[in-house]
Scaffold this motif. Structure first.
Motif, short mmCIF file in Angstrom:
data_model
loop_
_atom_site.label_atom_id
_atom_site.label_comp_id
_atom_site.label_asym_id
_atom_site.label_seq_id
_atom_site.Cartn_x
_atom_site.Cartn_y
_atom_site.Cartn_z
N MET A 340 0.63 -0.93 -0.01
CA MET A 340 -0.45 -0.24 0.54
C MET A 340 0.98 1.01 -0.10
O MET A 340 0.46 2.45 -0.67
CB MET A 340 -1.08 -0.13 0.76
N VAL A 352 -6.09 1.13 -14.86
CA VAL A 352 -6.58 2.21 -13.86
C VAL A 352 -6.79 2.99 -12.42
O VAL A 352 -6.47 3.07 -11.92
CB VAL A 352 -8.49 1.73 -13.97
N ARG A 355 -3.53 4.26 -11.95
CA ARG A 355 -3.97 5.86 -12.21
C ARG A 355 -4.90 6.12 -10.69
O ARG A 355 -4.14 7.53 -9.99
CB ARG A 355 -4.67 6.30 -13.49
N GLU A 356 -5.49 4.87 -10.18
CA GLU A 356 -6.80 5.71 -8.70
C GLU A 356 -5.41 5.84 -7.55
O GLU A 356 -5.70 6.80 -7.20
CB GLU A 356 -7.86 4.79 -9.22
N LEU A 357 -5.03 5.23 -7.74
CA LEU A 357 -4.34 4.62 -6.54
C LEU A 357 -2.89 5.54 -6.02
O LEU A 357 -2.45 5.23 -5.75
CB LEU A 357 -3.42 3.57 -5.89
N LYS A 359 -0.64 7.81 -5.80
CA LYS A 359 -0.62 8.87 -4.55
C LYS A 359 -0.61 10.50 -5.19
O LYS A 359 -1.47 11.41 -4.28
CB LYS A 359 0.05 8.83 -3.80
N ASP A 361 -1.89 12.18 -7.13
CA ASP A 361 -3.01 12.84 -7.57
C ASP A 361 -4.18 12.16 -6.53
O ASP A 361 -5.71 12.56 -7.64
CB ASP A 361 -3.25 12.74 -8.62
N ALA A 362 -4.05 11.59 -5.53
CA ALA A 362 -5.32 11.81 -5.15
C ALA A 362 -6.08 12.11 -4.78
O ALA A 362 -5.33 13.40 -4.27
CB ALA A 362 -4.62 10.03 -3.82
#
Lengths: 366, 263, 328
Positions: A340, A352, A355-357, A359, A361-362
């Motif tokens: 993590m 995908v 990109r989501e995870l 950090k 641009d979270a």
């Protein structure tokens, strides 16, 4: 040309090469149990367990990876499937229904439990949902342990034994058989059965991911409010993820009961839920091949530890100081943290999810 | 004979002691471009959120296309035919541009788990239609060559257009745009104005929240002005422009006889 | 009636422990809106450290109360360090990540803490030395021990102290400011990282005390004791309204009482012999004085989760809390 995810694009690039690759992998997978049997039948059993865990991980991946819902009580559905099989095919109730009939029943009952848990709780925010599912897992275990009185349903902590092995079309799966002079042991038969189920599961996963439903899951995972504004009934679509995931668990549980021929509540503790979750997280949430790889990796690591840690310790200190089991759990725990922190999208991330995870641009939690 | 698509009557919403909206009533005719303006905090976005089911109104009624939409959840509202964009863009940022629009088709398509798993003929056809329609819509808003890019990688103005394409994919009767021109330069704004007019010509009614008074005055037939949750003016742009209360609300005091400054 | 009183007293004691553990959850949640999943392990570490010290000093000739106090005051700093480490390793780097991320690292940390504890203190049940002589008082037919009384009083004192800290001190003001809006608090000169770290440390210190409470009450410590205890305390925090300090107290006590009364009465409540017309076939056995209960006290652990689900579904803000159920 329908829209496909990047992972299939690689295969599309050169169809001939792709088919050669697939053929090679197929041959390797078919030959694998024979090779493993050379080292010892125990390794074939380990491979079976790895496939079983891969099945579970694929089911949990629908919930965690596709829909983005953290389920910490997933093993409960595995338990439901296993107990379904055990009760319908053992001397406990004197019922001996055939394998192919019980498996769908187990899937259906597990699915029902999934809906039962999901319906009241899916409106909750992610972290609450995680705790509630954890509680659900514990509740199921408490019931399995105690439903021996006043009417003996689960036989309590003693569990249920002498469960019928799989038998399809007169082929008994727990005995050694022969095909063209080639001895095929029970575990090897199970290996092929599991492999077929796994392939079906992977196909279902891929097809779900690239469907209208799969896109809806992605949408709620990305931005629930926007998803609702686009007409997606989020509660219903989450429930669907729960139900699908639970059915996978139920099927895996049924096969598990048949292979082990004995089950007890001990097999369905929180640690198992976390282990399956680790496989999904480590492999890469949402990435089907990554999740399978994660399951295989985490299933073999403890066995390898068992064969290396003890001899090493014995050689160094003359006795075992730390049990392999403890090292295994420590590794799991540290792996969860490290993944993590440093590789949040897993070892084999889906594009995908990466990109989501990421950090950088979270988004801040709403 | 006027054909009224949306009729709101006495809408009110309180947050604690604050009246975010207080007795707002208006009607939007079919095929209109209807503007909603007002200073910051006037309650424009709250009105959008009531309309699209994100909040529930404390009082008032909303009639849409002949039926009530009071108390419907956002997904049901969308199903009825109201689609929206968000003031602070809410795209599915990590998905491709094409996927964003395809998700917009969800509410008008029906393939389920069975169809997905068994790849039935109907499902395959539907998928093809979804993808074709998504491409058409991207072309419509001028993003055809961006289909495979990741939504968050688009420049701001294109993200706004993508949001419009995604909303149009739900086949709305009413398209509600929440400050679509925010952060755009004047060329982009002009193009956006053209796009909005074209959307209307193609049969979709538009409800527009916008800070750029020039844009609103230029394309809207009717304008509703809110201030502190209250409706202070409603009418055609020329009348609204000269309304004393509107001028006060925007400038604080009555000075000039018309709004010159675009906020 | 005696059963009722007895279960009530037992429930209040248990509830006091839950309340103190719940304070740890609620404080952390209040400031960063995260469930500190590993808090139960901190409590376990507290119990273990205290166990070691108390066992070492058991025959030292010091007065028993002093020994327990020394044990507790050793457990507190250890737990504070663990709590701080948790924050630094598992939470701080992920403060802006999606919610699932810190939850997963927290699960990882709790596995690590459990197994480290197992390596240090073995996998066996450790018998807490009962150095304080248990005195039993009789109240209206129910018995209460001095340890139970001390636990409840201590819980009230800790609670009062915490309220004072949060509402009456500079530190408390900065903490509340951070909870309201970290960015603005930061601009106003509050060192957010420090406030959050201190919150974790205080929660952990409370956890340490709770660990000693459980150890002394049940007389047993075990490396897995933290998991279930932590979960139930979390349920208590949600019941009271997470993020709300008095709420943790109310939720804890209430949950303890619900559990104790539930365990005490579920057998009677689900006694099939109480509804003989439903199960005529059982009449003979019932007539013989037998009780055929569907559920017994071994279902005790289920209550906390049922309460949790019920609260989250019916009143997600809890009894005293404000809104928690965010839309996103």
């Amino acid at each position: 040309m329908p829209h496909v995810k990047s992972q299939s694009h690689h295969l599309m690039r050169s169809p001939v090469l792709a088919w050669v690759g697939i053929a090679l992998i197929a041959v390797a997978l078919i030959a694998l149990p024979f090779a493993l049997a050379q080292i010892g039948t125990a390794w074939v059993r380990i491979a079976n367990l790895a496939i079983l865990f891969a099945l579970l991980a694929l089911g949990l991946n629908i919930v965690v990876g596709f829909a983005g819902l953290l389920d910490l009580g997933y093993i409960a559905f595995f338990a439901v499937g296993a107990y379904c099989y055990a009760l319908l095919a053992s001397p406990h109730f004197g019922l001996h229904l055939p394998f192919w009939l019980i498996l769908p029943i187990g899937a259906l009952v597990a699915c029902l439990f999934g809906v039962l848990l999901g319906a009241p709780t899916l409106k909750l925010r992610g972290d609450y949902l995680a705790i509630v599912t954890l509680g659900f897992g514990e509740i199921v275990r408490v019931f399995l342990n105690n439903l021996a009185r006043p009417i003996n349903i689960t036989n309590g902590p003693q569990g249920i034994s002498r469960i019928d092995p799989v038998s399809i079309g007169g082929i008994k799966f727990n005995t050694t058989g022969k095909v063209f002079d080639l001895a095929i042991s029970g575990p090897m038969k199970y290996y092929y059965l599991l492999l077929i189920v796994l392939i079906i599961a992977i196909v279902i996963n891929i097809r779900l991911q690239n469907s209208r439903i799969g896109r809806a899951w992605e949408a709620i995972r990305e931005d629930e409010i926007a998803a609702r504004a686009m007409g997606i009934n989020t509660t219903q679509i989450k429930l669907l993820a729960f139900a699908m995931g639970a059915s996978f668990g139920g099927i895996a549980g049924g096969i598990f009961a048949a292979i082990q021929q004995f089950i007890s509540p001990e097999s369905f503790v929180l640690v198992e839920s976390i282990m399956v979750l680790s496989m999904v997280v480590l492999g890469g949430m949402g990435n089907i091949w990554g999740v399978v790889a994660g399951a295989v990796l985490l299933s073999f690591v403890p066995e390898i530890l068992r064969y290396t840690v003890l001899p090493v310790q014995n050689a160094l200190f003359g006795r075992a100081i730390v049990e392999p089991e403890v090292i295994r759990m420590l590794l799991f725990g540290l792996a969860l943290v490290a993944v993590m922190l440093y590789r949040p999208a897993g070892l084999f991330p889906s594009a995908v999810r990466r990109r989501e995870l990421a950090k950088a641009d979270a988004r801040l939690p709403a | 004979m006027t054909d009224r698509l949306l009729v709101c009557d006495g809408l009110a919403k309180r947050f604690g002691g604050v009246h975010a909206l207080d007795g707002v009533s208006f009607a939007i005719e079919r095929h209109a471009i209807y503007g909603l303006i007002g200073p910051n905090g006037a309650g424009k976005t709250t009105l959008f959120n009531l309309l699209t089911g994100i909040y529930t109104a404390d009082a008032g009624r909303m009639q849409f296309a002949g039926g009530t939409i009071d108390g419907l959840s956002p997904d049901r509202v969308c199903e009825r035919g109201i689609a929206r964009t968000f003031q602070n863009i809410r795209l599915f940022a990590n998905l491709s541009v094409l996927e964003n629009v395809m998700i917009g088709r969800h509410v008008r398509t029906k393939a389920g788990v069975f169809g997905a798993v068994f790849r039935t003929r109907a499902t395959q056809d539907e998928e093809a239609r979804i993808e074709r329609r998504a491409h058409e819509l991207l072309d419509y808003v001028g993003l055809a060559d961006r289909a495979n890019d990741i939504a968050r990688s688009l420049p701001y103005g294109e993200q706004r257009r993508l949001e419009i394409a995604r909303a149009l994919a739900t086949e709305p009767h009413l398209l509600a745009l929440d400050e679509p021109a925010a952060g755009m330069n004047s060329t982009e704004k002009a193009a956006l104005g053209e796009l909005i007019k074209r959307i209307r010509t193609d049969g979709v009614t538009v409800l527009l929240i916008e800070h750029d008074v020039k844009l609103v005055m230029g394309i809207c037939e009717h304008i509703l002005v809110l201030d502190y949750g209250k409706q202070i003016a409603e009418g055609v742009p020329e009348d609204v422009r000269r309304d004393r209360r509107v001028i006060e609300a925007y400038l604080g005091t009555v000075g000039d006889d018309s709004i010159k400054v675009a906020t | 009636m005696e059963t009722f009183l007895q279960q009530l007293f037992n429930g209040l004691t248990l509830g006091a422990v839950y309340a103190v553990v719940a304070l740890g959850y609620t404080m952390v949640y209040g400031i960063i809106q995260l469930i500190n999943f590993a808090h139960g392990e901190v409590v376990m570490i507290g119990a273990m450290v205290a166990f070691t010290i108390i066992t070492l000093l058991a025959n030292s000739g010091l007065p028993p109360v002093a020994i327990v106090l020394i044990g507790t005051s050793c457990a507190i700093p250890v737990c504070m360090i663990v709590g701080y480490a948790l924050e630094r390793i598992a939470y701080r780097p992920l403060r802006n990540a999606p919610r699932l991320a810190p939850l997963i690292t927290a699960i990882g940390m709790s596995i690590v803490l459990q197994h480290v504890a197992m390596m240090v203190w073995s996998r066996n049940n450790l018998a807490f030395p009962q150095i304080i002589k248990t005195e039993t008082y009789d109240i209206a037919g129910a018995s209460v021990t001095n340890i139970q009384i001390v636990i409840v009083i201590l819980c009230l004192v800790l609670m009062g102290g915490l309220l004072w800290l949060v509402h009456r001190t500079r530190l408390g003001i900065s903490m509340r400011a951070t909870a309201q809006n970290p960015r603005v608090a930061g601009l106003m000169g509050v060192n957010i990282n420090r406030e959050i770290a201190i919150t974790f440390a205080i929660g952990a210190a409370l956890g340490a005390v709770a660990g000693v409470m459980v150890g002394s009450y049940y007389g047993i410590a075990h490396y897995q004791m933290g998991a279930l205890l932590g979960l139930k305390a979390f349920c208590a925090a949600v019941l009271g309204g997470i993020g709300n300090v008095p709420g943790a107290m109310v939720g804890g006590l209430l949950l303890g009482v619900i559990e104790a009364l539930g365990a005490g009465y579920i057998g009677d409540l689900t006694d099939l012999c109480a509804v003989p017309w439903l199960f005529a076939g059982l009449a003979a056995r019932c007539a013989a004085g037998e009780h055929i209960s569907l559920f017994g006290s071994n279902y005790q652990d289920v209550f906390a989760f049922l309460v949790l689900i019920a609260v989250l579904v019916l009143r997600p803000s809890g009894l005293l809390g404000e809104r928690v159920g965010d839309r996103a």
